[in-house]
Scaffold this active site. Sequence first.
Site, short mmCIF file in Angstrom:
data_model
loop_
_atom_site.label_atom_id
_atom_site.label_comp_id
_atom_site.label_asym_id
_atom_site.label_seq_id
_atom_site.Cartn_x
_atom_site.Cartn_y
_atom_site.Cartn_z
N TRP A 27 -0.33 -0.31 5.85
CA TRP A 27 -1.15 -1.57 6.26
C TRP A 27 -0.11 -2.56 6.99
O TRP A 27 -0.53 -3.53 7.64
CB TRP A 27 -1.93 -2.24 5.28
CG TRP A 27 -1.11 -2.16 3.95
CD1 TRP A 27 -0.22 -3.27 3.42
CD2 TRP A 27 -0.96 -1.14 3.03
NE1 TRP A 27 0.30 -2.74 2.53
CE2 TRP A 27 -0.38 -1.77 2.06
CE3 TRP A 27 -1.70 -0.02 2.56
CZ2 TRP A 27 -0.06 -1.14 0.90
CZ3 TRP A 27 -1.43 0.82 1.64
CH2 TRP A 27 -0.60 0.42 0.84
N ARG A 28 1.09 -2.48 6.85
CA ARG A 28 1.98 -3.44 7.67
C ARG A 28 2.37 -2.74 9.16
O ARG A 28 2.97 -3.55 9.87
CB ARG A 28 3.32 -3.26 6.86
CG ARG A 28 3.37 -4.07 5.75
CD ARG A 28 4.54 -4.13 4.99
NE ARG A 28 4.51 -4.97 3.56
CZ ARG A 28 5.44 -5.02 2.74
NH1 ARG A 28 6.52 -4.32 2.96
NH2 ARG A 28 5.14 -5.86 1.60
N GLU A 40 -6.17 -4.66 1.06
CA GLU A 40 -6.29 -5.84 0.19
C GLU A 40 -7.11 -5.50 -1.05
O GLU A 40 -6.89 -5.76 -2.17
CB GLU A 40 -6.54 -7.08 0.87
CG GLU A 40 -5.63 -7.73 1.69
CD GLU A 40 -4.52 -8.23 1.06
OE1 GLU A 40 -4.34 -8.49 -0.26
OE2 GLU A 40 -3.05 -8.06 1.50
N GLN A 45 -6.26 -4.21 -7.92
CA GLN A 45 -5.73 -3.78 -9.36
C GLN A 45 -5.14 -2.55 -9.51
O GLN A 45 -5.33 -1.60 -10.32
CB GLN A 45 -6.79 -4.05 -10.55
CG GLN A 45 -7.28 -5.58 -10.48
CD GLN A 45 -8.02 -5.77 -11.69
OE1 GLN A 45 -8.43 -5.00 -12.69
NE2 GLN A 45 -8.73 -6.96 -11.71
N THR A 46 -4.67 -1.79 -8.43
CA THR A 46 -4.13 -0.67 -8.28
C THR A 46 -2.48 -0.54 -7.92
O THR A 46 -2.23 -1.46 -7.08
CB THR A 46 -5.03 0.30 -7.51
OG1 THR A 46 -6.34 0.12 -7.82
CG2 THR A 46 -4.61 1.63 -7.57
#
Length: 65
Positions: A27-28, A40, A45-46
């Site tokens: 995602w970067r 996002e 929470q992973t």
Amino acid sequence: MPSPKIIQRIQQSLLEWYQREKRDLPWRNTDDPYHILVSEFMLQQTQVKTVIPYYQRWLKSFPTT
């Protein structure tokens, strides 16, 4: 309140640290808001190492909104 000079040094130190330590994450490598939003949500929470394969499969199945 720290002086502008101190703030500038802190900012520079953080940028240098990021350049040394950043991870190459899928995602970067995009500026597509949908791809970033998916990451996002998945990262809420992973752990990153767990999200990467799910993220890649998700985008393969649902490449656009």
